[in-house]
Design an enzyme around this catalytic site. Structure first.
Site, mmCIF file in Angstrom:
data_model
loop_
_atom_site.group_PDB
_atom_site.id
_atom_site.type_symbol
_atom_site.label_atom_id
_atom_site.label_comp_id
_atom_site.label_asym_id
_atom_site.label_seq_id
_atom_site.Cartn_x
_atom_site.Cartn_y
_atom_site.Cartn_z
ATOM 1 N N ASN A 149 0.799 -1.231 0.000
ATOM 2 C CA ASN A 149 0.000 0.000 0.000
ATOM 3 C C ASN A 149 0.833 1.283 0.000
ATOM 4 O O ASN A 149 0.378 2.310 -0.519
ATOM 5 C CB ASN A 149 -1.043 -0.025 1.118
ATOM 6 C CG ASN A 149 -0.439 -0.054 2.488
ATOM 7 O OD1 ASN A 149 0.721 -0.416 2.660
ATOM 8 N ND2 ASN A 149 -1.216 0.310 3.484
ATOM 9 N N GLU A 248 4.792 -3.893 12.291
ATOM 10 C CA GLU A 248 3.802 -2.832 12.032
ATOM 11 C C GLU A 248 2.637 -3.519 11.346
ATOM 12 O O GLU A 248 2.730 -3.884 10.171
ATOM 13 C CB GLU A 248 4.401 -1.753 11.110
ATOM 14 C CG GLU A 248 5.542 -0.971 11.722
ATOM 15 C CD GLU A 248 5.085 0.009 12.804
ATOM 16 O OE1 GLU A 248 3.875 0.254 12.921
ATOM 17 O OE2 GLU A 248 5.952 0.504 13.531
ATOM 18 N N CYS A 282 -3.066 1.542 6.683
ATOM 19 C CA CYS A 282 -3.284 0.938 8.000
ATOM 20 C C CYS A 282 -3.858 1.978 8.947
ATOM 21 O O CYS A 282 -4.524 1.648 9.913
ATOM 22 C CB CYS A 282 -1.975 0.408 8.547
ATOM 23 S SG CYS A 282 -0.674 1.645 8.500
ATOM 24 N N GLU A 456 8.365 2.793 14.391
ATOM 25 C CA GLU A 456 9.196 3.241 13.263
ATOM 26 C C GLU A 456 9.122 4.752 13.203
ATOM 27 O O GLU A 456 8.105 5.348 13.525
ATOM 28 C CB GLU A 456 8.684 2.640 11.951
ATOM 29 C CG GLU A 456 8.952 1.150 11.866
ATOM 30 C CD GLU A 456 8.698 0.560 10.479
ATOM 31 O OE1 GLU A 456 7.741 0.975 9.814
ATOM 32 O OE2 GLU A 456 9.472 -0.321 10.075
HETATM 33 P P1 NAP Z 1 0.294 -8.907 3.845
HETATM 34 O O1 NAP Z 1 -0.558 -9.757 3.003
HETATM 35 O O2 NAP Z 1 0.432 -9.245 5.276
HETATM 36 O O3 NAP Z 1 1.724 -8.874 3.126
HETATM 37 C C1 NAP Z 1 2.807 -8.156 3.657
HETATM 38 C C2 NAP Z 1 4.097 -8.781 3.190
HETATM 39 O O4 NAP Z 1 4.203 -10.109 3.693
HETATM 40 C C3 NAP Z 1 4.212 -8.899 1.667
HETATM 41 O O5 NAP Z 1 5.532 -8.680 1.291
HETATM 42 C C4 NAP Z 1 3.778 -10.331 1.426
HETATM 43 O O6 NAP Z 1 4.291 -10.876 0.241
HETATM 44 C C5 NAP Z 1 4.359 -11.044 2.621
HETATM 45 N N1 NAP Z 1 3.644 -12.277 2.941
HETATM 46 C C6 NAP Z 1 2.349 -12.579 2.701
HETATM 47 N N2 NAP Z 1 2.055 -13.808 3.158
HETATM 48 C C7 NAP Z 1 3.188 -14.296 3.703
HETATM 49 C C8 NAP Z 1 3.525 -15.521 4.348
HETATM 50 N N3 NAP Z 1 2.635 -16.491 4.527
HETATM 51 N N4 NAP Z 1 4.782 -15.683 4.773
HETATM 52 C C9 NAP Z 1 5.698 -14.726 4.601
HETATM 53 N N5 NAP Z 1 5.434 -13.537 3.999
HETATM 54 C C10 NAP Z 1 4.200 -13.322 3.568
HETATM 55 O O7 NAP Z 1 -0.168 -7.379 3.809
HETATM 56 P P2 NAP Z 1 -0.526 -6.491 2.537
HETATM 57 O O8 NAP Z 1 -1.840 -6.966 2.012
HETATM 58 O O9 NAP Z 1 0.633 -6.399 1.626
HETATM 59 O O10 NAP Z 1 -0.692 -5.053 3.203
HETATM 60 C C11 NAP Z 1 -1.841 -4.618 3.835
HETATM 61 C C12 NAP Z 1 -1.739 -4.805 5.343
HETATM 62 O O11 NAP Z 1 -0.599 -4.127 5.835
HETATM 63 C C13 NAP Z 1 -2.914 -4.206 6.091
HETATM 64 O O12 NAP Z 1 -3.317 -5.061 7.115
HETATM 65 C C14 NAP Z 1 -2.345 -2.922 6.660
HETATM 66 O O13 NAP Z 1 -3.019 -2.436 7.793
HETATM 67 C C15 NAP Z 1 -0.943 -3.322 6.949
HETATM 68 N N6 NAP Z 1 -0.072 -2.149 7.034
HETATM 69 C C16 NAP Z 1 0.392 -1.766 8.265
HETATM 70 C C17 NAP Z 1 1.185 -0.645 8.387
HETATM 71 C C18 NAP Z 1 1.696 -0.196 9.725
HETATM 72 O O14 NAP Z 1 2.615 0.609 9.743
HETATM 73 N N7 NAP Z 1 1.155 -0.667 10.836
HETATM 74 C C19 NAP Z 1 1.525 0.084 7.236
HETATM 75 C C20 NAP Z 1 1.038 -0.330 5.999
HETATM 76 C C21 NAP Z 1 0.246 -1.459 5.924
HETATM 77 P P3 NAP Z 1 3.360 -11.044 -1.049
HETATM 78 O O15 NAP Z 1 3.016 -9.695 -1.495
HETATM 79 O O16 NAP Z 1 4.236 -11.752 -2.003
HETATM 80 O O17 NAP Z 1 2.162 -11.841 -0.602
#
Ligand code: NAP
Length: 475
Positions: A149, A248, A282, A456
Site C-alpha cells: 500500500n 507494524e 493501515c 518506526e
Molecule cells: P500482507 O498480506 O500481510 O503482506 C505483507 C508482506 O508479507 C508482503 O511482502 C507479502 O508478500 C508477505 N507475505 C504474505 N504472506 C506471507 C507468508 N505467509 N509468509 C511470509 N510472507 C508473507 O499485507 P498487505 O496486504 O501487503 O498489506 C496490507 C496490510 O498491511 C494491512 O493489514 C495494513 O493495515 C498493513 N499495514 C500496516 C502498516 C503499519 O505501519 N502498521 C503500514 C502499511 C500497511 P506477497 O506480497 O508476495 O504476498
C-alpha cells in the site's frame, strides 16, 4: 525500469529463471515481468548482506549519514518518475503518489540526521563500586518485509534507520508492487551505498523465501509491515531462533467527532484520514463515531465532500481516487458493504462496484450502521466510511477500544482539555487530535495490542536496529 533482483550490488535474474507479472490495477494490463526470487536467491542476498556488514558498520556515522542524505536528494530529483511507477503498480492517485515519494524520501533525510545521534549512557553504580556504560551497536543483518500500500515509504522507513544504525539489509517487497522497491535500490546504489549493504529480492513464494531467511543464523532482525494475520505467522517462525522483531500490523482506526467539534475541520480531517490512498492505509479511519447532536451536519458535509471526488486512472492529474490494488481487494470491500446493508445500514453515497475495466470502488458513505456489521471489526481497506452515532463520551471510548487492533485513533473537539483527557483513554499507539494525518518521519509510529510491536520513525526507529551493550567498568 529495473525488473531483476538486486543482490550484492548487481542486477540478476532469479537462479531458476522464474519471473512474475506486475499488473496495473487501473487497466488490468501487464506492466512488467519481474524476476521471482526463490530461497537460493534469498540466501545469496543474506550472504551478501553478511559479507558487507563488518565494513558498513565500521564506517563512521558521519559517512553513513552523508550517503543517506545523498539518497534523500536523489529520491527528490526522481520524484515524478518514482511517483508514476507507484501509480502504475499500486493504482493510487498521482497526488497521493507524489506525497508518498516526498514522505518516503524524508526517512532518508531524518535518519541521515539520526545516524550521528546514537547516544549511549554512563552512570555510577548505586553502591559507588563501578561505572555502568551502555553502548549502542548495530543489531546485524536485517530482513525487511513490506506491503503494497505504500511501496516506497514502507521500504525507506526501514532501510533508512537500518543503514543509519550500521546494519545491512535484505528487502522482500510485496509482490504486487516490487518495481518501486527496485527503483529505491537504484537510488541507494547511486547515493554510494556499497555492494551488499542493501539487497532487494522480489518473490511470489513469500512464505518459502522468508522462511529460508529466518532459519539462517545470519539474520538477526525481522522488521515487518503488513497484516496482523501474516505478522502472527512470522512471529511464530522468528521465535524458533529468537530473532528480534519489529511489527507494524493492521489497524481499525476509530474517528470520533464530539458535539463541540468544528464540523468543517472534522470533515476535512475525515477526508484525509479516510481517503489517503483511497482508504488503503493501515491508519485509514475505519469506523466513524459521531455524537448525536453533530451527526446530521457532519454526515451531510461528509457525503458532499466524498461525492465531489473524481475516480479514475491515477495517472490523470485530476483524479482523486484510483482503483483498489486488485480484484480480491475490491470484492472484499463490496462484500463488507453488502453485509452492513443487509444488517440495516443506510447507503448515503456509492455502495456499488462499477462495471468496466479496473478494480474501482466508489467513495461510499453508510450511516445507521449496526454494531454487528463486519466492517466495524475488520479492516475495510477501501473508500468506505461507516457512521455510527453515540450519546455519551464514555460510549465513544468504549466502542473505539472494542477491537483487537490499536494502531491509531482520531478525535475531534474544540475543547483541548477534553480531547487530551479522552486521548489518554484510547488504547492506540497514536492519536490524531483535531488532525486526520499522524504519519511523520520524526514521530514514533506504531501500534498497541495486535497492531504491532515496536515503533518506526523518530529516534525510536533507529533503536529498533540497535542492541544495547552494557559494560561494567571499574577504574
Ligand atoms: P500482507 O498480506 O500481510 O503482506 C505483507 C508482506 O508479507 C508482503 O511482502 C507479502 O508478500 C508477505 N507475505 C504474505 N504472506 C506471507 C507468508 N505467509 N509468509 C511470509 N510472507 C508473507 O499485507 P498487505 O496486504 O501487503 O498489506 C496490507 C496490510 O498491511 C494491512 O493489514 C495494513 O493495515 C498493513 N499495514 C500496516 C502498516 C503499519 O505501519 N502498521 C503500514 C502499511 C500497511 P506477497 O506480497 O508476495 O504476498
Amino acid at each position: 525500469m529495473q525488473t531483476n533482483l538486486f543482490i550484492d550490488g548487481a542486477w540478476r535474474p532469479a537462479a531458476d529463471g522464474r519471473t512474475f507479472a506486475v499488473e496495473d490495477p487501473a487497466t488490468e494490463r501487464e506492466l512488467a515481468r519481474v524476476a521471482d526470487g526463490g530461497a537460493e536467491d534469498a540466501l545469496a542476498a543474506v550472504a551478501a548482506a553478511g559479507k558487507a556488514l563488518p565494513a558498513w558498520s565500521a564506517r563512521s556515522p558521519r559517512e553513513r549519514a552523508e550517503i543517506l542524505r545523498r539518497a534523500f536528494e536523489l529520491m527528490i530529483e526522481r520524484r515524478d518518475e518514482i511517483a508514476h511507477l507507484i501509480v502504475q503498480e499500486n493504482g493510487k492517485a498521482l497526488r497521493d503518489a507524489v506525497g508518498e515519494v516526498m514522505y518516503a524520501a524524508e526517512f532518508f533525510r531524518w535518519y541521515a540526521e539520526e545516524a550521528v545521534r546514537a547516544l549511549g549512557e554512563m552512570s555510577t553504580a548505586p553502591n559507588g563500586a563501578n561505572r555502568i556504560l551502555v553502548q549502542l551497536q548495530p543489531i546485524g543483518v536485517s530482513l525487511l518485509v513490506t506491503p503494497w500500500n505504500f511501496p516506497a515509504a514502507m521500504a525507506t522507513r526501514k532501510i533508512g534507520p537500518a543503514l543509519a544504525a550500521g546494519c545491512t539489509v535484505v528487502l522482500k517487497p510485496a509482490s504486487a508492487t516490487p518495481l518501486t522497491a527496485l527503483a529505491i535500490a537504484e537510488v541507494l546504489a547511486a547515493a554510494g551505498v556499497p555492494a551488499g549493504a542493501v539487497n532487494v529480492v522480489p518473490a511470489t513464494r513469500s512464505s518459502e523465501v522468508i522462511g529460508a531467511m529466518l532459519r539462517d543464523s545470519r539474520i538477526r532482525k525481522l522488521s515487518f509491515t503488513g497484516s496482523t494475520e501474516v505478522g502472527r505467522l512470522l512471529l511464530a517462525q522468528a521465535a524458533e531462533r529468537v530473532v528480534s522483531c519489529s511489527m507494524e500490523l493492521g489497524g481499525n482506526a476509530p474517528f470520533i467527532v464530539l458535539d463541540d467539534a468544528d464540523v468543517d475541520a472534522a470533515v476535512h480531517g475525515a477526508m484525509v484520514a479516510k481517503m489517503r490512498n483511497g482508504g488503503q492505509a493501515c491508519t485509514a479511519a475505519n469506523r466513524f463515531y459521531v455524537q448525536r447532536g453533530i451527526a446530521p451536519a457532519f454526515v451531510t458535509r461528509l457525503v458532499a465532500a466524498m461525492a465531489a471526488l473524481r475516480m479514475g486512472n491515477g495517472l490523470d492529474a485530476d483524479v482523486d481516487v484510483g482503483p483498489l490494488v486488485n480484484a480480491e481487494a475490491r470484492d472484499k470491500v463490496q462484500e463488507l458493504v453488502e453485509d452492513a446493508v443487509t444488517r440495516g445500514a443506510r447507503v448515503r453515497l456509492g455502495g456499488r462496484t462499477p462495471a468496466g475495466t479496473g478494480f474501482f470502488y466508489p467513495p461510499t458513505v453508510l450511516d445507521a450502521v449496526p454494531r454487528d456489521a463486519r466492517l466495524l471489526s475488520e479492516e475495510i481497506f477501501g473508500p468506505v466510511a461507516p457512521i455510527v452515532e453515540f450519546d455519551a463520551e464514555h460510549d465513544a471510548v468504549r466502542l473505539a477500544n472494542d477491537t483487537e487492533y490499536g494502531l491509531v485513533s482520531y478525535l475531534y473537539t474544540k475543547d483541548l482539555a477534553r480531547g487530551l483527557r479522552l486521548a489518554e483513554r484510547l488504547d492506540t499507539g497514536m492519536v490524531g487530535l483535531n488532525r486526520g494525518l499522524v504519519s511523520d518521519p520524526a514521530a514514533p509510529f506504531g501500534g498497541m495490542k495486535q497492531s504491532g510491536i515496536g515503533r518506526e520513525g523518530g529516534h525510536d526507529g533507529l533503536l529498533e536496529f540497535m542492541e544495547k551493550k552494557y559494560l561494567a567498568v571499574e577504574w
